[in-house]
Design a protein around this motif. Structure first.
Motif, PDB file in Angstrom:
ATOM      1  N   GLU A  14       0.826  -1.207   0.000  1.00 43.81           N
ATOM      2  CA  GLU A  14       0.000   0.000   0.000  1.00 43.81           C
ATOM      3  C   GLU A  14       0.861   1.258   0.000  1.00 43.81           C
ATOM      4  OE1 GLU A  14      -0.395  -2.453   2.159  1.00 43.81           O
ATOM      5  OE2 GLU A  14      -2.407  -3.267   1.902  1.00 43.81           O
ATOM      6  N   ASP A  15       1.901   1.250   0.835  1.00 47.66           N
ATOM      7  CA  ASP A  15       2.772   2.423   0.938  1.00 47.66           C
ATOM      8  C   ASP A  15       3.462   2.704  -0.402  1.00 47.66           C
ATOM      9  OD1 ASP A  15       2.044   2.145   3.537  1.00 47.66           O
ATOM     10  OD2 ASP A  15       4.033   1.719   4.320  1.00 47.66           O
ATOM     11  N   ILE A  16       4.024   1.660  -0.992  1.00 46.96           N
ATOM     12  CA  ILE A  16       4.804   1.820  -2.220  1.00 46.96           C
ATOM     13  C   ILE A  16       3.917   2.302  -3.357  1.00 46.96           C
ATOM     14  CG2 ILE A  16       6.179   0.587  -3.944  1.00 46.96           C
ATOM     15  CD1 ILE A  16       7.060  -1.281  -1.588  1.00 46.96           C
ATOM     16  N   TYR A  17       2.750   1.693  -3.486  1.00 46.24           N
ATOM     17  CA  TYR A  17       1.842   2.061  -4.572  1.00 46.24           C
ATOM     18  C   TYR A  17       1.294   3.474  -4.381  1.00 46.24           C
ATOM     19  CZ  TYR A  17      -2.339   2.111  -7.502  1.00 46.24           C
ATOM     20  OH  TYR A  17      -3.299   2.453  -8.408  1.00 46.24           O
ATOM     21  N   ALA A  18       0.819   3.784  -3.175  1.00 41.12           N
ATOM     22  CA  ALA A  18       0.238   5.103  -2.924  1.00 41.12           C
ATOM     23  C   ALA A  18       1.264   6.211  -3.147  1.00 41.12           C
ATOM     24  CB  ALA A  18      -0.314   5.177  -1.507  1.00 41.12           C
ATOM     25  N   ARG A 179       1.122  16.759   1.006  1.00 44.88           N
ATOM     26  CA  ARG A 179       1.408  15.631   1.898  1.00 44.88           C
ATOM     27  C   ARG A 179       0.159  15.242   2.673  1.00 44.88           C
ATOM     28  NH1 ARG A 179       6.540  18.170   2.567  1.00 44.88           N
ATOM     29  NH2 ARG A 179       5.823  19.299   4.409  1.00 44.88           N
ATOM     30  N   GLU A 180      -0.631  16.246   3.094  1.00 45.19           N
ATOM     31  CA  GLU A 180      -1.883  15.927   3.773  1.00 45.19           C
ATOM     32  C   GLU A 180      -2.833  15.197   2.828  1.00 45.19           C
ATOM     33  OE1 GLU A 180      -2.253  16.276   6.918  1.00 45.19           O
ATOM     34  OE2 GLU A 180      -0.413  17.401   7.218  1.00 45.19           O
ATOM     35  N   LEU A 181      -2.858  15.633   1.559  1.00 46.30           N
ATOM     36  CA  LEU A 181      -3.688  14.954   0.571  1.00 46.30           C
ATOM     37  C   LEU A 181      -3.237  13.518   0.388  1.00 46.30           C
ATOM     38  CD1 LEU A 181      -5.939  15.248  -1.573  1.00 46.30           C
ATOM     39  CD2 LEU A 181      -4.160  15.948  -3.197  1.00 46.30           C
ATOM     40  N   MET A 182      -1.921  13.303   0.416  1.00 44.40           N
ATOM     41  CA  MET A 182      -1.387  11.957   0.303  1.00 44.40           C
ATOM     42  C   MET A 182      -1.870  11.089   1.460  1.00 44.40           C
ATOM     43  SD  MET A 182       2.614  10.715   0.181  1.00 44.40           S
ATOM     44  CE  MET A 182       2.963  11.669  -1.290  1.00 44.40           C
ATOM     45  N   ALA A 183      -1.878  11.656   2.664  1.00 42.84           N
ATOM     46  CA  ALA A 183      -2.339  10.899   3.831  1.00 42.84           C
ATOM     47  C   ALA A 183      -3.806  10.531   3.695  1.00 42.84           C
ATOM     48  CB  ALA A 183      -2.108  11.700   5.112  1.00 42.84           C
ATOM     49  N   VAL A 184      -4.612  11.472   3.203  1.00 46.61           N
ATOM     50  CA  VAL A 184      -6.044  11.215   3.024  1.00 46.61           C
ATOM     51  C   VAL A 184      -6.266  10.060   2.055  1.00 46.61           C
ATOM     52  CG1 VAL A 184      -8.197  12.161   2.095  1.00 46.61           C
ATOM     53  CG2 VAL A 184      -6.769  13.556   3.606  1.00 46.61           C
ATOM     54  N   HIS A 185      -5.618  10.106   0.911  1.00 49.48           N
ATOM     55  CA  HIS A 185      -5.806   9.068  -0.097  1.00 49.48           C
ATOM     56  C   HIS A 185      -5.214   7.737   0.352  1.00 49.48           C
ATOM     57  CE1 HIS A 185      -7.745  11.289  -3.317  1.00 49.48           C
ATOM     58  NE2 HIS A 185      -6.941  12.298  -3.056  1.00 49.48           N
ATOM     59  N   HIS A 186      -4.096   7.804   1.050  1.00 44.71           N
ATOM     60  CA  HIS A 186      -3.479   6.581   1.561  1.00 44.71           C
ATOM     61  C   HIS A 186      -4.420   5.894   2.552  1.00 44.71           C
ATOM     62  CE1 HIS A 186       0.576   4.685   3.009  1.00 44.71           C
ATOM     63  NE2 HIS A 186      -0.359   3.779   2.803  1.00 44.71           N
TER      64      HIS A 186
END
Length: 325
Positions: A14-18, A179-186
């Motif tokens: 999940e981490d790598i793909y996101a 980065r916050e957007l990344m956290a939301v989608h992750h």
């Protein structure tokens, strides 16, 4: 579509793909017109000329997956090579291990096998190992070059430098908001993989960014949920010198009161720059405190599919006990 398959691809899938998808989204060379829809195991992009290309994640055993890279037939060769190289660079940096498998097909338009991928990987490997550089179509007998123009471009220092510069560009663009957007989608990606419902809030001024609603065994929404406060970046946690504990500073005092008063647990979710994402029940932590709290000793567990499922089971089980009691 031409496909290049990465297999095996192991590590924190999940981490790598996101992280890969978000970084591609922040490059000028590849546009993602439907960024909000990138998290269902596939991500479509377009080149600057409007041609389509993208990624597809196919899960295998726990901790491993295949990542298919695909292009529409009209994608320019340079765009194909740079996109491929970007993905390779990302996996080299973040994946525990991977193997890059090119798919080849017969170029003879009159052949029934035209554009059908060769499935005998062993035949390709043997030809490459023997230095032949080609195999023959089993239908029409036409030679299929393995060291074609695309492979020659991969070896070009220019292509490698262009892919590296795109990675630098995307990293610079990912500012605090991104980065916050990344956290939301992750977070949404993980919850979706766990078979539950994630809802993001458009206004998080009150200290809650989203929620997870759990489903019952029949897949129906139960109304039972968790609330999430999402943070992304390395600056949110500091290491306490006396014992090495990680500490989260509560900068807005009313958030602590708000979290404490919620009917459902509030979990603080922190995603660091290396892609690791952890979470902790802070409402319970605050309820146990005997005085106003300005900081939290963060003892978060890994936020992944299994931890979401454990929370789901605990919440559903507690609800059943309350009803029977």
């Amino acid at each position: 579509m031409r496909r290049a398959v990465v297999k095996p691809f192991s590590g924190h899938v999940e981490d790598i793909y996101a992280t890969l998808v978000v970084r591609l989204h922040h490059t000028k060379a590849f546009q993602s017109p439907n960024f909000g829809q990138l998290w269902k195991d596939a991500a479509d992009f377009k080149t600057h000329t409007g041609k389509s290309l993208g990624l597809k994640l196919i899960r295998e055993a726990e901790g491993s997956a295949r990542l298919e890279v695909y292009f529409s037939p009209d994608v320019e060769m340079d765009s194909r090579v740079i996109f491929d190289q970007y993905v390779r660079n990302h996996l080299t940096e973040y994946a525990a291990e991977f193997m890059w498998l090119r798919q080849y097909s017969c170029g003879n338009r009159k052949c029934d096998a035209h554009n059908q991928p060769i499935t005998e990987q062993a035949r390709i490997d043997k030809a490459l190992a023997g230095g032949k550089g080609k195999v023959f179509c089993l239908d029409c007998g036409k030679a299929i070059l393995l060291r074609d123009v695309m492979e020659q471009k991969f070896d070009s220092p220019k292509v490698k430098e262009e892919a590296r510069l795109l990675q630098v560009e995307s990293q610079l663009v990912i500012d605090n908001e991104s980065r916050e957007l990344m956290a939301v989608h992750h977070a949404g990606f993980i919850v979706s993989e766990a078979g539950q419902i994630y809802r993001g809030y458009t206004n998080s001024d009150h200290g809650i960014d989203g929620e997870i609603e759990f489903k019952d065994d029949q897949g129906r929404a139960t109304g039972k949920r968790l609330y999430l406060q999402l943070k992304s970046g390395d600056s949110y946690l500091t290491t306490r010198k006396r014992d090495g504990a990680e500490v989260f500073q509560i900068k807005n005092a009313r958030w602590a009161d708000y979290w404490r008063q919620q009917a459902y647990p509030v979990l603080l979710v922190i995603r660091t720059s290396d892609g690791e994402i952890r979470w902790m029940d802070v409402s319970e932590y605050l309820k146990r405190a005997q005085q106003p709290v300005k900081q939290i000793v963060f003892a978060g567990e890994r936020f992944d599919v299994m931890s979401v499922r454990r929370w789901r089971d605990n919440v559903i089980r507690q609800d059943s006990q309350d009803v029977s009691g």
